[in-house]
Enzyme design. Structure first.
Site, PDB file in Angstrom:
ATOM      1  N   HIS A   1      -0.630-121.806 -44.711  1.00 34.54           N
ATOM      2  CA  HIS A   1      -0.725-122.727 -45.849  1.00 34.54           C
ATOM      3  C   HIS A   1      -2.178-123.193 -45.969  1.00 34.54           C
ATOM      4  O   HIS A   1      -2.858-123.378 -44.945  1.00 34.54           O
ATOM      5  CB  HIS A   1       0.171-123.953 -45.623  1.00 34.54           C
ATOM      6  CG  HIS A   1       1.630-123.646 -45.537  1.00 34.54           C
ATOM      7  ND1 HIS A   1       2.592-124.623 -45.423  1.00 34.54           N
ATOM      8  CD2 HIS A   1       2.290-122.463 -45.548  1.00 34.54           C
ATOM      9  CE1 HIS A   1       3.790-124.060 -45.367  1.00 34.54           C
ATOM     10  NE2 HIS A   1       3.626-122.749 -45.436  1.00 34.54           N
TER      11      HIS A   1
ATOM     12  N   CYS B   1       3.598-129.906 -46.878  1.00 34.15           N
ATOM     13  CA  CYS B   1       4.863-129.784 -46.153  1.00 34.15           C
ATOM     14  C   CYS B   1       4.680-130.599 -44.865  1.00 34.15           C
ATOM     15  O   CYS B   1       3.552-130.986 -44.536  1.00 34.15           O
ATOM     16  CB  CYS B   1       5.167-128.314 -45.851  1.00 34.15           C
ATOM     17  SG  CYS B   1       4.101-127.590 -44.586  1.00 34.15           S
TER      18      CYS B   1
ATOM     19  N   GLU C   1      -3.535-126.059 -46.605  1.00 30.68           N
ATOM     20  CA  GLU C   1      -3.896-127.372 -46.056  1.00 30.68           C
ATOM     21  C   GLU C   1      -4.122-127.328 -44.547  1.00 30.68           C
ATOM     22  O   GLU C   1      -5.031-127.979 -44.027  1.00 30.68           O
ATOM     23  CB  GLU C   1      -2.814-128.411 -46.383  1.00 30.68           C
ATOM     24  CG  GLU C   1      -2.496-128.531 -47.856  1.00 30.68           C
ATOM     25  CD  GLU C   1      -1.169-127.870 -48.187  1.00 30.68           C
ATOM     26  OE1 GLU C   1      -1.039-126.644 -47.965  1.00 30.68           O
ATOM     27  OE2 GLU C   1      -0.272-128.576 -48.671  1.00 30.68           O
TER      28      GLU C   1
ATOM     29  N   CYS D   1       1.822-129.359 -42.574  1.00 28.28           N
ATOM     30  CA  CYS D   1       0.456-129.630 -43.045  1.00 28.28           C
ATOM     31  C   CYS D   1       0.158-131.125 -43.035  1.00 28.28           C
ATOM     32  O   CYS D   1      -0.988-131.535 -42.831  1.00 28.28           O
ATOM     33  CB  CYS D   1       0.259-129.038 -44.429  1.00 28.28           C
ATOM     34  SG  CYS D   1       0.324-127.233 -44.415  1.00 28.28           S
TER      35      CYS D   1
HETATM   36 ZN   LIG Z   1       2.252-126.639 -45.448  1.00 27.98          ZN
END
Ligand SMILES: [Zn+2]
Length: 177
Positions: A65, A95, A67, A98
């Site tokens: 991801h 999420c 982030e 992150c």
């Molecule tokens: Zn994430």
């Protein structure tokens, strides 16, 4: 013609909107590369973009991801003070993974364009099931960090449309995201 952003959350100023547009470009790059459209940037205390990342799940692995990539980059490249003064802008609310990474890396503010709740609603609207983990609000996970979002209006519509395009291209109704 100058287009005014309609009904965007008033807590976001023109600089924030400019940064969200960079995040949207990164999300579009992810979409074009076959990934779910997520894009994020880190901005320093002088409002300069110092790092950019996009979703790279297809290319790398399920944890890639943007982030968490930025959080790792910040740990490797910035001092604690620089990290605390930096801001992360992102197309979608973190999420839980992150969110944890953001805080453990001691990054400052978080500004997000669309919320996890919105994404869940959009996926339902597009006929796919939500992902395998519960999307707890970042505000509940992260302590002592300024968090702003979501923004409403044209920019939010743009990211929703990218998510729709991803679903149309890659998923069937029975798939999980
Ligand atoms: Zn994430």
């Amino acid at each position: 013609m100058i287009q005014k952003e309609k009904s965007l959350d008033s807590s976001f100023n023109s600089t924030d909107i400019k940064f969200f547009k960079v995040c949207l470009d990164l999300a579009k790059q992810a979409l074009d590369a076959g990934d779910q459209p997520f894009g994020s940037i880190l901005v320093n205390a002088n409002n300069e973009i110092i790092a950019k990342a996009r979703n790279r799940i297809n290319e790398k692995n399920a944890l890639s991801h943007p982030e968490i990539e930025l959080a790792k980059w910040a740990l490797e490249n910035l001092s604690v003070e620089e990290r605390q003064k930096s801001k992360m802008y992102t197309t979608g609310e973190h999420c839980p993974m992150c969110a944890g990474a953001h805080r453990w890396a001691e990054i400052g503010s978080l500004y997000y364009l669309s919320s996890g709740e919105q994404l869940g609603q959009w996926l339902e609207e597009f006929g796919v099931e939500d992902g395998p983990i519960n999307f707890i609000s970042t505000k509940e996970i992260i302590k002592n960090v300024e968090i702003k979002g979501p923004a409403n209006g044209e920019l939010s519509d743009k990211i929703k449309e990218m998510h729709r395009q991803f679903i149309v291209k890659h998923k069937t109704a029975s798939d999980h995201i």
